[in-house]
Design a protein around this motif. Structure first.
Motif, PDB file in Angstrom:
ATOM      1  N   ALA A  93     -11.061   5.192   4.094  1.00 51.28           N
ATOM      2  CA  ALA A  93     -10.590   3.896   3.819  1.00 51.28           C
ATOM      3  C   ALA A  93      -9.332   4.072   3.195  1.00 51.28           C
ATOM      4  CB  ALA A  93     -11.761   3.128   2.836  1.00 51.28           C
ATOM      5  N   LEU A  94      -9.034   4.874   2.256  1.00 47.30           N
ATOM      6  CA  LEU A  94      -7.613   4.934   1.736  1.00 47.30           C
ATOM      7  C   LEU A  94      -6.890   5.474   2.666  1.00 47.30           C
ATOM      8  CD1 LEU A  94      -5.831   5.078  -0.638  1.00 47.30           C
ATOM      9  CD2 LEU A  94      -6.747   7.333  -1.239  1.00 47.30           C
ATOM     10  N   THR A  95      -7.165   6.424   3.567  1.00 48.89           N
ATOM     11  CA  THR A  95      -6.116   6.821   4.584  1.00 48.89           C
ATOM     12  C   THR A  95      -5.833   5.746   5.511  1.00 48.89           C
ATOM     13  OG1 THR A  95      -6.889   8.880   4.582  1.00 48.89           O
ATOM     14  CG2 THR A  95      -5.870   8.497   6.445  1.00 48.89           C
ATOM     15  N   THR A  96      -6.742   4.910   5.840  1.00 50.43           N
ATOM     16  CA  THR A  96      -6.776   3.626   6.731  1.00 50.43           C
ATOM     17  C   THR A  96      -5.645   2.497   6.226  1.00 50.43           C
ATOM     18  OG1 THR A  96      -8.685   4.020   7.924  1.00 50.43           O
ATOM     19  CG2 THR A  96      -7.841   1.934   8.070  1.00 50.43           C
ATOM     20  N   LEU A  97      -6.176   2.298   4.795  1.00 48.81           N
ATOM     21  CA  LEU A  97      -5.112   1.303   4.219  1.00 48.81           C
ATOM     22  C   LEU A  97      -3.803   1.897   4.180  1.00 48.81           C
ATOM     23  CD1 LEU A  97      -7.438   0.065   1.499  1.00 48.81           C
ATOM     24  CD2 LEU A  97      -6.874  -1.018   3.584  1.00 48.81           C
ATOM     25  N   THR A  98      -3.465   3.050   3.722  1.00 50.04           N
ATOM     26  CA  THR A  98      -2.054   3.590   3.439  1.00 50.04           C
ATOM     27  C   THR A  98      -1.449   3.601   4.779  1.00 50.04           C
ATOM     28  OG1 THR A  98      -2.865   5.780   3.756  1.00 50.04           O
ATOM     29  CG2 THR A  98      -2.417   4.856   1.593  1.00 50.04           C
ATOM     30  N   SER A  99      -2.273   3.678   6.080  1.00 49.33           N
ATOM     31  CA  SER A  99      -1.616   3.753   7.502  1.00 49.33           C
ATOM     32  C   SER A  99      -1.268   2.615   7.931  1.00 49.33           C
ATOM     33  CB  SER A  99      -2.657   4.279   8.308  1.00 49.33           C
ATOM     34  OG  SER A  99      -3.027   5.708   7.902  1.00 49.33           O
ATOM     35  N   VAL A 100      -2.175   1.320   7.521  1.00 55.87           N
ATOM     36  CA  VAL A 100      -1.559   0.021   7.637  1.00 55.87           C
ATOM     37  C   VAL A 100      -0.193  -0.296   6.999  1.00 55.87           C
ATOM     38  CG1 VAL A 100      -2.345  -2.357   7.293  1.00 55.87           C
ATOM     39  CG2 VAL A 100      -4.075  -0.670   8.053  1.00 55.87           C
ATOM     40  N   ALA A 101      -0.226   0.160   5.710  1.00 56.92           N
ATOM     41  CA  ALA A 101       1.256  -0.128   4.958  1.00 56.92           C
ATOM     42  C   ALA A 101       2.183   0.477   5.581  1.00 56.92           C
ATOM     43  CB  ALA A 101       0.971   0.214   3.543  1.00 56.92           C
ATOM     44  N   ASN A 102       2.004   1.809   5.791  1.00 59.63           N
ATOM     45  CA  ASN A 102       3.306   2.618   6.456  1.00 59.63           C
ATOM     46  C   ASN A 102       3.544   1.841   7.720  1.00 59.63           C
ATOM     47  OD1 ASN A 102       3.236   4.100   4.292  1.00 59.63           O
ATOM     48  ND2 ASN A 102       1.872   5.996   5.228  1.00 59.63           N
ATOM     49  N   ALA A 103       2.493   1.818   8.610  1.00 62.78           N
ATOM     50  CA  ALA A 103       3.036   1.045   9.776  1.00 62.78           C
ATOM     51  C   ALA A 103       3.571  -0.402   9.830  1.00 62.78           C
ATOM     52  CB  ALA A 103       1.684   0.802  10.931  1.00 62.78           C
ATOM     53  N   TYR A 104       3.213  -1.073   8.912  1.00 67.88           N
ATOM     54  CA  TYR A 104       3.746  -2.586   8.623  1.00 67.88           C
ATOM     55  C   TYR A 104       5.070  -2.401   8.268  1.00 67.88           C
ATOM     56  CZ  TYR A 104       4.331  -7.189   7.115  1.00 67.88           C
ATOM     57  OH  TYR A 104       4.574  -8.695   7.352  1.00 67.88           O
ATOM     58  N   PHE A 105       5.430  -1.570   7.357  1.00 62.16           N
ATOM     59  CA  PHE A 105       6.718  -1.343   6.987  1.00 62.16           C
ATOM     60  C   PHE A 105       7.698  -0.697   7.832  1.00 62.16           C
ATOM     61  CE2 PHE A 105       4.924  -0.881   2.177  1.00 62.16           C
ATOM     62  CZ  PHE A 105       5.023  -2.249   2.114  1.00 62.16           C
ATOM     63  N   GLN A 106       7.112  -0.018   8.706  1.00 65.32           N
ATOM     64  CA  GLN A 106       7.810   0.551   9.865  1.00 65.32           C
ATOM     65  C   GLN A 106       8.172  -0.488  10.952  1.00 65.32           C
ATOM     66  OE1 GLN A 106       9.018   3.527  10.567  1.00 65.32           O
ATOM     67  NE2 GLN A 106       7.937   4.951   9.399  1.00 65.32           N
ATOM     68  N   VAL A 107       7.187  -1.689  10.885  1.00 64.22           N
ATOM     69  CA  VAL A 107       7.535  -2.890  11.619  1.00 64.22           C
ATOM     70  C   VAL A 107       8.635  -3.510  11.371  1.00 64.22           C
ATOM     71  CG1 VAL A 107       6.557  -5.014  12.561  1.00 64.22           C
ATOM     72  CG2 VAL A 107       5.454  -2.992  12.688  1.00 64.22           C
ATOM     73  N   LEU A 108       8.479  -3.767   9.910  1.00 62.26           N
ATOM     74  CA  LEU A 108       9.711  -4.543   9.211  1.00 62.26           C
ATOM     75  C   LEU A 108      11.002  -3.721   9.419  1.00 62.26           C
ATOM     76  CD1 LEU A 108       8.320  -5.652   5.986  1.00 62.26           C
ATOM     77  CD2 LEU A 108       8.341  -6.771   8.280  1.00 62.26           C
ATOM     78  N   ALA A 109      11.172  -2.380   9.152  1.00 63.13           N
ATOM     79  CA  ALA A 109      12.317  -1.729   9.283  1.00 63.13           C
ATOM     80  C   ALA A 109      12.866  -1.759  10.691  1.00 63.13           C
ATOM     81  CB  ALA A 109      12.149  -0.393   8.759  1.00 63.13           C
ATOM     82  N   SER A 110      12.043  -1.629  11.527  1.00 64.10           N
ATOM     83  CA  SER A 110      12.347  -1.635  13.000  1.00 64.10           C
ATOM     84  C   SER A 110      13.203  -3.070  13.401  1.00 64.10           C
ATOM     85  CB  SER A 110      11.401  -1.357  13.854  1.00 64.10           C
ATOM     86  OG  SER A 110      10.825  -0.046  13.822  1.00 64.10           O
ATOM     87  N   GLN A 111      12.587  -4.081  12.814  1.00 65.71           N
ATOM     88  CA  GLN A 111      13.124  -5.186  13.265  1.00 65.71           C
ATOM     89  C   GLN A 111      14.645  -5.646  12.128  1.00 65.71           C
ATOM     90  OE1 GLN A 111       9.681  -7.775  11.507  1.00 65.71           O
ATOM     91  NE2 GLN A 111       9.150  -8.190  13.681  1.00 65.71           N
TER      92      GLN A 111
END
Length: 472
Positions: free
Chosen positions: A165-183
């Motif tokens: 669960a912790l790995t999943t949540l941190t992966s969600v946060a990292n992927a979301y911030f990668q989305v924002l950075a790409s935009q």
């Protein structure tokens, strides 16, 4: 005989399970504080919903979805349910087994005799109903250790679910911030394309006026082409991270819409790491390793107990009659009781080999536990250093962007006034474009460092109970 066996077992049970082992001492050196942390007090530990500190409603929504529908978490839950069932199976050996049997037997004897005469034979019908029970006295704690090993394995699987669960949540946060950075990087690249196009038009005007050259135009066209070529990889990265978010929330990409936005709209929460000793109770991977070590220790006790005799009590009682009507009459009753003791003498080294195997497995898990703890301390220090250095990098990069933008604006003004050196214009715009892109990467690195600290600390912590004022 059965009475003697019972007496021996009662005496043995009063001595307790003397061979059950305690957990081995891991001999850990727990530091008093983190090397990279100024404050190591217990103030303001991470909350259970730590992701709310970024103040992004879309991120919070994705986190909540991941907790309920993520397939890796669901598989981890299924694994600890399996472990619970195996623990119940292992615990069955501590209880007596009881079974009931009902039987109707029909037989017919031969009608011939030794003298060659025939008498028609004889038909016999026999009815029986019985209840049988068996119980192995756990004199040496073998079954108790097997149950404890299974229960600790189930506990380890629960902590494994928390790790997933912790790995999943941190992966969600990292992927979301990668989305924002790409935009953000795409938007910046598009603005830079517009700026480069504007400069190109100015250079072409100079060429038409006779104050510019084809070389100046070609150089600016190369700058513009580089800016346009940078956009497709950014769009690819954006799509990859949106698809990653879709996988993390257990849905196909076609049904997931991520609005995103900008890194500038995300807050950067301040995280205090607390004390290193708190990691031993907060990080799920440490707790998982500890439970696995406890399971291996119980298995050592179980393997050692197999060197000693097993004591079995069996009993059977019921009714047997040739007539169904008289089956449950007192004269049809029967019973038997047996007590047995079995001592292994020669097993070809099987028992000794199994014992040495469990001991080696225990030592392996002990070393893995120690490594996990040491790695946890290193993870926190690494994350703290990353936060510190990325914060410094972000501040310096903002200064670089401000200076680069001012230089580019001045060079563009001089270009339009006809007093600028074209090389200066080219250099200032390339420097600005690179500085702006590096700024978004620095902001992303800062947020990813904060997420890594949350992960290193084990995610969110349970709220501490306030100590009463009059408590001693």
């Amino acid at each position: 005989m059965a009475g003697g066996v019972v007496a021996v077992c009662i005496f043995a049970s009063s001595a307790g399970c003397v061979l059950t082992q305690d957990l081995p001492d891991p001999a850990l050196d727990i530091p008093g504080g983190y090397k990279a942390a100024r404050l190591t007090g217990p103030d303001a530990p991470p909350k259970l919903d730590w992701w709310r500190g970024f103040r992004s409603s879309e991120l919070t929504q994705l986190m909540e979805q991941a907790q309920t529908v993520n397939l890796d978490i669901a598989a981890a839950v299924a694994r600890f349910k399996q472990a619970d069932a195996l623990a119940r199976v292992a615990g069955a050996a501590l209880l007596p087994s009881l079974s009931a049997t009902g039987q109707e037997a029909y037989s017919r004897t031969s009608g011939s005799s030794a003298s060659g005469l025939t008498n028609g034979g004889r038909e016999v019908v026999n009815y029986s109903a019985s209840l049988s029970a068996s119980y192995e006295l756990d004199f040496w704690g073998k079954n108790r250790d097997a149950l404890q090993a299974a229960e600790e394995t189930a506990t380890a699987n629960r902590f494994d679910r928390d790790v997933v669960a912790l790995t999943t949540l941190t992966s969600v946060a990292n992927a979301y911030f990668q989305v924002l950075a790409s935009q953000d990087r795409i938007h910046t690249a598009e603005r830079n394309i517009a700026s480069a196009t504007r400069v190109l038009e100015a250079i072409k005007q100079r060429l038409e006026a006779g104050t510019g050259t084809d070389l100046d135009v070609a150089q600016q066209e190369a700058v513009l082409g580089n800016q346009k070529a940078a956009v497709p990889p950014l769009r690819q990265t954006l799509a990859q991270n949106v698809n990653a978010l879709a996988t993390l929330v257990g849905r196909p990409p076609e049904s997931v819409r991520v609005k995103g936005g900008s890194l500038n709209a995300v807050s950067s929460p301040r995280v205090t790491p607390g004390l290193p000793s708190e990691l031993l109770t907060q990080r799920p991977d440490i707790r998982r390793q500890e439970a696995q070590l406890a399971s291996a220790t119980a298995n050592v006790g179980n393997a050692r107990a197999q060197f000693f005799p097993s004591i079995q009590l069996t009993g059977q009682g019921g009714y047997q009659s040739s007539a169904l009507a008289s089956l449950f009459q007192p004269h049809a009753a029967f019973f038997s009781m047996v007590g047995s003791l079995t001592q292994p003498i020669f097993e070809g080294g099987r028992i000794l080999g199994n014992f040495e195997l469990t001991k080696a497995r225990q030592d392996e898990l002990l070393q893995s536990y120690r490594k996990t703890v040491v790695s946890a301390f290193a993870d926190v220090d690494t994350a703290l250093v990353a936060i510190k250095e990325t914060t410094t990098r972000l501040r310096l990069q903002r200064e670089v962007v401000a200076a680069s933008r001012r230089a580019f604006e001045l060079s563009e003004q001089q270009l339009r006034a006809g007093t600028a050196d074209i090389i200066t214009v080219l250099n200032t715009q390339v420097t600005l474009f690179q500085a702006e892109d590096a700024l978004w990467q620095a902001q992303l690195a800062r947020l990813l460092a904060v997420v890594s600290l949350y992960q290193a600390l084990g995610g969110g912590w349970e709220p501490r109970m306030e100590r009463p004022v009059n408590a001693l």
